[in-house]
Design a protein around this motif. Structure first.
Motif, PDB file in Angstrom:
ATOM      1  N   ALA A   2       0.815  -1.213   0.000  1.00 17.30           N
ATOM      2  CA  ALA A   2       0.000   0.000   0.000  1.00 17.30           C
ATOM      3  C   ALA A   2       0.847   1.259   0.000  1.00 17.30           C
ATOM      4  N   ARG A   3       2.126   1.141   0.330  1.00 17.45           N
ATOM      5  CA  ARG A   3       2.972   2.322   0.473  1.00 17.45           C
ATOM      6  C   ARG A   3       4.110   2.379  -0.547  1.00 17.45           C
ATOM      7  N   ILE A   4       4.076   1.492  -1.540  1.00 16.80           N
ATOM      8  CA  ILE A   4       5.157   1.454  -2.526  1.00 16.80           C
ATOM      9  C   ILE A   4       4.724   2.171  -3.798  1.00 16.80           C
ATOM     10  N   PRO A   5       5.454   3.194  -4.224  1.00 16.79           N
ATOM     11  CA  PRO A   5       5.079   3.944  -5.422  1.00 16.79           C
ATOM     12  C   PRO A   5       5.009   3.056  -6.658  1.00 16.79           C
ATOM     13  N   GLY A   6       3.981   3.260  -7.448  1.00 13.24           N
ATOM     14  CA  GLY A   6       3.851   2.588  -8.731  1.00 13.24           C
ATOM     15  C   GLY A   6       3.007   1.340  -8.717  1.00 13.24           C
ATOM     16  N   LEU A   7       2.909   0.656  -7.589  1.00 11.71           N
ATOM     17  CA  LEU A   7       2.137  -0.575  -7.564  1.00 11.71           C
ATOM     18  C   LEU A   7       0.634  -0.322  -7.686  1.00 11.71           C
ATOM     19  N   ALA A  17      -5.253   3.320 -10.204  1.00 13.54           N
ATOM     20  CA  ALA A  17      -6.495   2.558 -10.117  1.00 13.54           C
ATOM     21  C   ALA A  17      -7.348   3.121  -8.982  1.00 13.54           C
ATOM     22  N   PRO A  18      -8.557   3.619  -9.274  1.00 13.26           N
ATOM     23  CA  PRO A  18      -9.356   4.266  -8.226  1.00 13.26           C
ATOM     24  C   PRO A  18      -9.783   3.321  -7.119  1.00 13.26           C
ATOM     25  N   ASP A  19      -9.894   2.032  -7.425  1.00  9.86           N
ATOM     26  CA  ASP A  19     -10.347   1.059  -6.421  1.00  9.86           C
ATOM     27  C   ASP A  19      -9.216   0.143  -5.972  1.00  9.86           C
ATOM     28  N   TYR A  20      -7.986   0.638  -6.024  1.00 13.51           N
ATOM     29  CA  TYR A  20      -6.831  -0.192  -5.700  1.00 13.51           C
ATOM     30  C   TYR A  20      -6.877  -0.672  -4.260  1.00 13.51           C
ATOM     31  N   ASP A  21      -6.758  -1.981  -4.092  1.00 15.63           N
ATOM     32  CA  ASP A  21      -6.693  -2.597  -2.770  1.00 15.63           C
ATOM     33  C   ASP A  21      -5.567  -3.623  -2.816  1.00 15.63           C
ATOM     34  N   PRO A  22      -4.437  -3.355  -2.151  1.00 21.04           N
ATOM     35  CA  PRO A  22      -3.295  -4.286  -2.224  1.00 21.04           C
ATOM     36  C   PRO A  22      -3.644  -5.710  -1.813  1.00 21.04           C
ATOM     37  N   SER A  23      -4.598  -5.867  -0.909  1.00 26.42           N
ATOM     38  CA  SER A  23      -4.931  -7.219  -0.465  1.00 26.42           C
ATOM     39  C   SER A  23      -5.531  -8.063  -1.583  1.00 26.42           C
ATOM     40  N   ASP A  24      -6.059  -7.421  -2.637  1.00 30.58           N
ATOM     41  CA  ASP A  24      -6.564  -8.176  -3.789  1.00 30.58           C
ATOM     42  C   ASP A  24      -5.439  -8.804  -4.609  1.00 30.58           C
ATOM     43  N   HIS A  25      -4.215  -8.320  -4.405  1.00 34.97           N
ATOM     44  CA  HIS A  25      -3.073  -8.807  -5.189  1.00 34.97           C
ATOM     45  C   HIS A  25      -2.209  -9.798  -4.410  1.00 34.97           C
ATOM     46  N   VAL A  26      -2.499  -9.982  -3.131  1.00 36.27           N
ATOM     47  CA  VAL A  26      -1.725 -10.893  -2.279  1.00 36.27           C
ATOM     48  C   VAL A  26      -2.585 -12.113  -1.971  1.00 36.27           C
ATOM     49  N   HIS A  27      -2.087 -13.291  -2.297  1.00 37.45           N
ATOM     50  CA  HIS A  27      -2.874 -14.520  -2.194  1.00 37.45           C
ATOM     51  C   HIS A  27      -2.145 -15.535  -1.313  1.00 37.45           C
ATOM     52  N   ARG A  60      -6.568  -4.344 -13.810  1.00 40.15           N
ATOM     53  CA  ARG A  60      -6.104  -3.712 -12.580  1.00 40.15           C
ATOM     54  C   ARG A  60      -4.580  -3.721 -12.560  1.00 40.15           C
ATOM     55  N   PRO A  61      -3.930  -3.111 -11.560  1.00 37.35           N
ATOM     56  CA  PRO A  61      -2.465  -3.081 -11.552  1.00 37.35           C
ATOM     57  C   PRO A  61      -1.881  -4.471 -11.765  1.00 37.35           C
ATOM     58  N   PRO A  62      -1.017  -4.634 -12.782  1.00 38.07           N
ATOM     59  CA  PRO A  62      -0.575  -5.980 -13.201  1.00 38.07           C
ATOM     60  C   PRO A  62       0.589  -6.535 -12.381  1.00 38.07           C
ATOM     61  N   TRP A  63       0.304  -6.875 -11.150  1.00 34.01           N
ATOM     62  CA  TRP A  63       1.285  -7.552 -10.302  1.00 34.01           C
ATOM     63  C   TRP A  63       0.545  -8.447  -9.325  1.00 34.01           C
ATOM     64  N   ALA A  64       1.248  -9.422  -8.769  1.00 36.51           N
ATOM     65  CA  ALA A  64       0.636 -10.324  -7.794  1.00 36.51           C
ATOM     66  C   ALA A  64       1.728 -10.895  -6.896  1.00 36.51           C
ATOM     67  N   ALA A  65       1.315 -11.254  -5.689  1.00 38.06           N
ATOM     68  CA  ALA A  65       2.201 -11.928  -4.731  1.00 38.06           C
ATOM     69  C   ALA A  65       1.475 -13.157  -4.206  1.00 38.06           C
ATOM     70  N   HIS A  66       2.059 -14.329  -4.415  1.00 36.45           N
ATOM     71  CA  HIS A  66       1.481 -15.582  -3.939  1.00 36.45           C
ATOM     72  C   HIS A  66       2.342 -16.110  -2.794  1.00 36.45           C
ATOM     73  N   MET A  69       5.074 -11.606  -9.021  1.00 36.04           N
ATOM     74  CA  MET A  69       4.915 -11.561 -10.472  1.00 36.04           C
ATOM     75  C   MET A  69       4.613 -10.124 -10.898  1.00 36.04           C
ATOM     76  N   PHE A  70       5.329  -9.659 -11.923  1.00 36.48           N
ATOM     77  CA  PHE A  70       5.131  -8.321 -12.464  1.00 36.48           C
ATOM     78  C   PHE A  70       5.045  -8.409 -13.981  1.00 36.48           C
ATOM     79  N   HIS A  71       4.073  -7.710 -14.555  1.00 37.22           N
ATOM     80  CA  HIS A  71       4.005  -7.662 -16.013  1.00 37.22           C
ATOM     81  C   HIS A  71       5.189  -6.873 -16.543  1.00 37.22           C
ATOM     82  N   HIS A  72       5.736  -7.329 -17.681  1.00 37.51           N
ATOM     83  CA  HIS A  72       6.919  -6.674 -18.229  1.00 37.51           C
ATOM     84  C   HIS A  72       6.602  -5.260 -18.723  1.00 37.51           C
TER      85      HIS A  72
END
Length: 463
Positions: free
Chosen positions: A51-56, A75-85, A109-115, A130-133
């Motif tokens: 939530a505090r990292i620029p660009g994500l 992204a107006p509805d950005y929620d970092p918890s949606d990207h962490v699984h 949505r922002p093209p990154w994920a953490a599993h 994972m980050f999109h190139h």
């Protein structure tokens, strides 16, 4: 935030992938768990830090002008918890990572994920980032990973309200140039056209002169398999002291020898095989803002002057791996000579500089030619060997659990069966392998072959 237009190379990466063949990059980090619930606490902490990292918090959306272009928006509805699984416990982190790498990132949505992958034994867990190139090149992906895994890097990061990448000051999409600048613009266009012709000619020669192996060619099933190999950095330094050259040369020679062993073990044979390896070169150089002094991304040095800056800044070297050479020290000498020729020519020429051609293609060309560009990669290179520069970084932790292993996973292009990632963390070198699961069912054999090759090089130096 003002939307930021994607640079041409970012736009190319955004358009060449398909749902059945994703092209994101990844990093698999393995941790020693301090408590049985460490994985759950790690997932919570990743969401908090993200939530505090620029660009994500930025996503990629098409724009009306220029036609065919796209831009980064918050992204107006950005929620970092949606990207962490948080996954169910797994027995093999590499197997789980391979299955996850074949899943495309959600493009809306922002093209990154953490599993987060808890280990079945309860004493370890892993995190697959994972980050999109199009969202990050290797340097920026490393910056994101360090911010997520290093408390000192995350604590000072600003809140996401001001954390998006700085927009390029390009002004309105349609603006006539200052007439006084037309001569310079024309000279630049002529120079770009000449460079494009030179690179295109070199690519044609590379495509014509092929000495590869069918094992490195795939129909592009989209299925993924991952594995890894570990080499002691002290052994690499011992080889370097005995033979000279660079660490980069040794790491590439280990890949060449590992491929030879693997091809012979599977019965394909290595005679006459000299595959074309594309080695990405970062153009983020602190001593050169025009990118003329780019450095190979496998040199283990952080050459970025601004690792958080958005946009891909990449070129590449194309080198033939001497897989058909039976003697390990001779293979190393051949690799060293080939890379010396590449460095002397520089990263702005030759077939490995194909990424620079993105700048001369209009946005609409990227939009409609993405599929063709994706399929053309196999014509001029056979495998990607990329690296994330982590040498000198130490003590990464998450939820009080230290990083034990770090495997970079490079994107796998359509038509190719294997991509190799390399990084150095603390006192070891980690090779991350990503392969087409159908074309390479024996990826574990290749992983063992890499460690065997490194051991043989050490023995050859000792004798």
């Amino acid at each position: 935030m003002t939307p930021e237009l994607l640079a041409p190379l970012d736009l190319a990466f955004w358009n060449i992938e398909s749902a059945g063949h994703p092209l994101h990059m990844g990093g698999l980090f393995v941790f020693d768990a301090d408590t049985p619930d460490a994985a759950r606490r790690a997932a919570d902490l990743l969401a908090t830090r993200a939530a505090r990292i620029p660009g994500l918090n930025t996503r990629i959306r098409p724009v009306l002008l220029p036609v065919g272009a796209a831009a980064r928006h918050v992204a107006p509805d950005y929620d970092p918890s949606d990207h962490v699984h948080l996954a169910a416990p797994v027995r093999d982190f590499h197997v789980a990572a391979g299955a996850l790498m074949q899943q495309p990132l959600e493009r809306g949505r922002p093209p990154w994920a953490a599993h987060v992958l808890p280990g079945a034994n309860g004493t370890s867990f892993a995190v697959l980032l994972m980050f999109h190139h199009a969202h990050a090149d290797g340097m920026r992906a490393a910056s994101y990973a360090l911010s997520l895994l290093d408390p000192a890097a995350a604590d000072w990061a600003p809140a996401p309200g001001g954390g998006a990448p700085r927009p390029e000051k390009t002004g309105p999409a349609l603006r006539l140039p200052d007439p006084r600048k037309l001569p310079g613009l024309l000279r630049g266009a002529v120079t770009d056209a000449g460079q494009a012709l030179s690179i295109g000619s070199a690519m044609a020669r590379a495509a014509w002169n092929v000495h590869s192996s069918p094992a490195l060619v795939s129909r592009g099933t989209g299925a993924r398999r991952a594995d890894g190999a570990v080499v002691d950095l002290r052994d690499v330094d011992r080889i370097r002291r005995a033979t000279g050259g660079t660490v980069n040369d040794i790491l590439l020679a280990v890949v060449a020898g590992g491929l030879r062993r693997w091809l012979d073990k599977r019965g394909d044979g290595s005679d006459g095989v000299r595959p074309r390896a594309l080695v990405p070169v970062s153009l983020r150089d602190p001593n050169s803002h025009n990118g003329r002094n780019g450095q190979s991304s496998t040199n283990g040095q952080n050459s970025t002057n601004d690792p958080s800056a958005s946009g891909n800044r990449l070129s590449g070297y194309l080198t033939r791996l001497p897989v058909d050479e039976p003697e390990p020290l001779a293979r190393l000498r051949a690799v060293r000579q080939a890379m010396a020729r590449n460095k002397q020519a520089g990263p702005a020429t030759g077939p490995g500089a194909a990424a620079l051609l993105a700048d001369v293609i209009p946005p609409l060309g990227h939009r409609f030619g993405g599929g063709l560009i994706a399929r053309s990669g196999r014509l001029f290179y056979d495998l990607l060997i990329s690296s994330v520069p982590l040498r000198g970084v130490r003590g990464l932790t998450l939820a009080n659990s230290p990083v034990r292993e770090a495997y970079p996973l490079a994107p796998l292009a359509p038509g190719q069966s294997l991509a190799v990632g390399i990084t150095t963390y603390e006192d070891r070198v980690f090779y991350g392998l990503l392969a087409d699961a159908v074309a390479v069912p024996d990826l574990d054999v290749l992983a063992r072959s890499l460690t065997e090759e490194a051991a043989e090089l050490v023995a050859a130096c000792g004798s």
